[in-house]
Design an enzyme around this catalytic site. Structure first.
Site, short mmCIF file in Angstrom:
data_model
loop_
_atom_site.label_atom_id
_atom_site.label_comp_id
_atom_site.label_asym_id
_atom_site.label_seq_id
_atom_site.Cartn_x
_atom_site.Cartn_y
_atom_site.Cartn_z
N TYR A 124 0.84 -1.18 0.00
CA TYR A 124 0.00 0.00 0.00
C TYR A 124 0.88 1.24 0.00
CZ TYR A 124 -3.39 3.50 0.91
OH TYR A 124 -4.17 4.63 0.77
N ASN A 209 -2.55 6.60 6.53
CA ASN A 209 -3.15 7.43 7.58
C ASN A 209 -3.87 6.55 8.59
OD1 ASN A 209 -5.56 6.61 6.45
ND2 ASN A 209 -5.90 8.53 5.34
N SER A 233 5.99 8.83 12.66
CA SER A 233 7.45 8.69 12.49
C SER A 233 8.21 9.46 13.59
CB SER A 233 7.83 9.22 11.11
OG SER A 233 9.12 8.83 10.76
N GLN A 255 12.78 15.08 9.99
CA GLN A 255 11.76 14.25 10.63
C GLN A 255 10.48 15.04 10.84
OE1 GLN A 255 12.10 10.94 11.18
NE2 GLN A 255 9.91 11.19 11.42
N HIS A 258 7.58 15.53 8.20
CA HIS A 258 6.69 14.45 7.78
C HIS A 258 5.23 14.76 8.08
CE1 HIS A 258 8.95 11.23 6.01
NE2 HIS A 258 9.87 11.31 6.95
N GLU A 322 12.24 5.04 16.44
CA GLU A 322 12.29 4.47 15.09
C GLU A 322 13.68 4.75 14.48
OE1 GLU A 322 9.80 6.58 12.40
OE2 GLU A 322 9.91 5.06 10.82
N HIS A 323 14.09 6.01 14.50
CA HIS A 323 15.42 6.39 14.00
C HIS A 323 16.25 6.93 15.17
CE1 HIS A 323 12.61 7.19 10.57
NE2 HIS A 323 13.51 6.49 9.92
N ASP A 356 16.50 6.87 4.48
CA ASP A 356 15.15 7.02 3.95
C ASP A 356 15.10 6.72 2.46
OD1 ASP A 356 14.12 7.81 6.38
OD2 ASP A 356 14.30 9.96 5.98
N HIS A 415 1.35 -40.12 21.00
CA HIS A 415 2.66 -39.57 20.61
C HIS A 415 3.75 -40.61 20.89
CE1 HIS A 415 0.56 -35.75 20.42
NE2 HIS A 415 1.67 -35.13 20.03
#
Lengths: 424, 424
Positions: A124, A209, A233, A255, A258, A322-323, A356, A415
């Site tokens: 997506y 979104n 982010s 950043q 975004h 995240e970063h 990125d 078993h």
């Protein structure tokens, strides 16, 4: 912009808190969209394109002509850039292909794992303010390398019913042959159930979104897997006295631009660097076309002074960014102390933009604290690892008694019998 | 027992269908349990032990004394068996530890991945009809190897407030120091939120009944990760004319005895083998203590005659079984054709019990068709892979223009600027 000098550890849990995202309210909307798409297939997608994206289109399939046209529109400069990024991403992700290693755990008992690509995957790509063809690279290249047989892509059309040519160009370059003009929760529903045009897939990748995020969550009820849970982010920068405030400010802004919900944390062990970075921010933000987003994001950001890089890393591990950018000297000495992060950028020339777009690492990464329990997207995300075992008669003889005793102790006599009958 | 001779491909989708599991109805019960545990912590666990497990206990912590007692109760025969299984599981999972490989994607641009253990993990072991100490081995050994700092275990007490000694013995043997007497949805809630005694964890592993499965699903709303979605256990056997009906029947029963919802599919290319396996089943089932479960499970099972092993594998890939047994000659020739399966057992001496207990592979595997998009538990399940990158000044010079062009094409000028400012 919140500035904290030497905050006590007691208040760290407050500082690492993410904004709370409320999802419950939209669950009903998502459920309704899923039911429409399940019932009416392509027609539902066409109707919802009109409703949500104000686009009147007759056919949700992107035609070969449209893809050819896209090729003509993209500058050769951009084509070359995409090509270099593609080569680096391919190189890095190809290095993640593992060799089969057969292990003889007991004489005559051979065990190993083999990778199999997930057969059908969906990508997506959001519409909106930025045409994220870089995300097409990150996901489609990796799916191709893994060997996924069917790779499809859904992305919303603009008001004229068109897809951004950079997205179309990149998709075809990465071997994606089926591209569909549908966005939002309805695109996720289409990939979950399949429609006349859109094939059903086993795993869905990509950002979006709040509706897309909620829809990916919802899709899991129908046994579809997703890349990872999502959130806004984030970047956390740790800067010592050798950091360069100009660079730090530029990274924070990259950043912050975004979106207004982007999370930005700047930690320094040096007051001068902290102050100069804030000054630089004020200077640089003026030049940015997306400065409204950036300003809103910065309003919620934290600027923190701490005693040492070790302490800063302790904070960072609690936040699980995240970063993570280490704008410090001797970063080599601190790598082992990094516990929770999505992707780490080391030294003054490793800006987040590199990862990125073009260094080769994947930019689909865990946010919202999920770096504590999730990895970013890699080749692993597109494969399943199947275990195999082969026992010779001798192997079963060597292991049989152990299996019999354990099975019996668990009360699972069938078993046990599966072994006993073979050892007779 | 449903027998299908040469079913048309059109009806295969019917044959591979799993029983539908309804979860919605219990969501409210789960939500209530979660809210009780969140509010009242340990006291809620004690109350719910009384309510659901009829156990009156004052302290949910398992004491060192209880663990010492367990050691005394376990026979040395069982201890030796557990030891051999532990060694094999350790050997196989240790082979999954990956080396760091640094890749220079462009001159001066170095990218790599490093594993970090998920710091806090929780293991759930069900009570019920079988004391699954084998699952303790599978999960605790792997968590230890991965380097998880905190490994906790929750399991319901019996009516006298005790835990099965084999579970306690195995847990301590695998280095699990915190064991709690709590089961069902409340145990999952405790690991999600933390209580006075039970630490909050980042990822929850282990099997359970429908309440546990639903609770693990629910826990994800609170950012906890889980091993994988669950369903009833399954086996699919493909047998050619060289298969041994006695063995096949024993393997089918070892799956069927798990529970009345266990899924069993037997495919043969040979009518004689099919018929003899059915005869053997009728004979062997009489001897089993759990034959009521097994009979119910067999009632829903499919026995299918197909034309060739290739066709059988096509069916199997559509079904995506948790366990796949190839009771065929020359199985080597067919491995590449296996697309969807959790774990594969090759040849007449590789019974599923071997993998369930002691060969070394993990027995926590994807069921319910999830073998199409999930792997079983492995070392990977207990780690996150963090990407790192280091660009030298030269590296950024080599890559900078590409990043600038791509960032500009996406309309992200701050991303571009983070490079431009460094190249100035």
């Amino acid at each position: 912009m919140k500035i904290n000098k030497y905050p006590q550890k007691e208040i760290w849990p407050e500082l690492v808190k993410r904004p709370i995202i409320k999802r419950e309210e939209i669950t009903e909307i998502i459920a309704e969209i899923f039911s429409k798409v399940k019932e009416n297939g392509d027609q539902a997608l066409i109707d919802l394109n009109k409703k949500f994206d104000k686009a009147e289109i007759k056919n949700i399939n992107v035609s070969e002509e449209e893809i050819d046209n896209a090729k003509g529109v993209i500058s050769s400069e951009l084509k070359n850039a995409i090509q270099q990024a593609k080569e680096n991403i391919t190189k890095f992700h190809a290095s993640q292909i593992t060799k089969i290693e057969k292990i003889e755990t007991t004489k005559g008992v051979i065990c190993w794992r083999e990778n199999r690509a997930i057969e059908k995957v969906g990508i997506y790509i959001p519409g909106g303010t930025a045409p994220l063809f870089s995300t097409v690279l990150m996901l489609a290249i990796t799916a191709q390398l893994a060997g996924c047989k069917e790779i499809i892509l859904c992305t919303p059309p603009d008001k004229n019913g068109n897809i951004n040519p950079a997205i179309l160009y990149t998709a075809q370059l990465c071997g994606v042959k089926k591209i569909f003009k549908t966005g939002g929760a309805q695109a996720i529903a289409a990939m979950t159930f399949g429609t006349e045009s859109v094939p059903k897939v086993y795993k869905i990748f990509g950002p979006g979104n709040q509706f897309v995020v909620a829809a990916k969550d919802f899709a899991q009820k129908y046994n579809v897997a997703i890349d990872m849970p999502a959130g806004p982010s984030e970047v956390l920068i740790i800067a010592d006295e050798k950091a360069i405030p100009e660079y730090c400010a530029a990274d924070l802004l990259s950043q912050a631009e975004h979106g207004s919900d982007s999370q930005v944390i700047f930690i320094s062990t040096d007051l001068r660097i902290l102050n100069e970075t804030i000054e630089e921010l004020k200077k640089q933000i003026k030049e940015l076309p997306r400065n409204e987003f950036a300003q809103q994001s910065l309003n919620n950001s934290h600027f923190i002074l701490l005693n040492s890089v070790d302490e800063a890393l302790e904070f960072s591990n609690l936040y699980a960014p995240e970063h993570l950018i280490l704008a410090i000297e001797n970063f080599e000495n601190y790598i082992d102390k990094i516990q929770n992060a999505g992707s780490v950028f080391l030294g003054n020339y490793s800006c987040e933009s590199a990862g990125d777009y073009a260094s080769g690492t994947n930019h689909t990464l865990p946010t919202n604290g999920f770096a504590k329990n999730y990895s970013g997207v890699s080749l692993d995300s597109f494969v399943k690892k199947i275990t195999f075992q082969n026992l010779s008669q001798e192997g079963l003889q060597n292991l049989g008694k152990t299996i019999e005793i354990m099975a019996e102790a668990e009360g699972l006599l069938a078993h046990k019998n599966a072994v006993s009958i073979r050892l007779k």
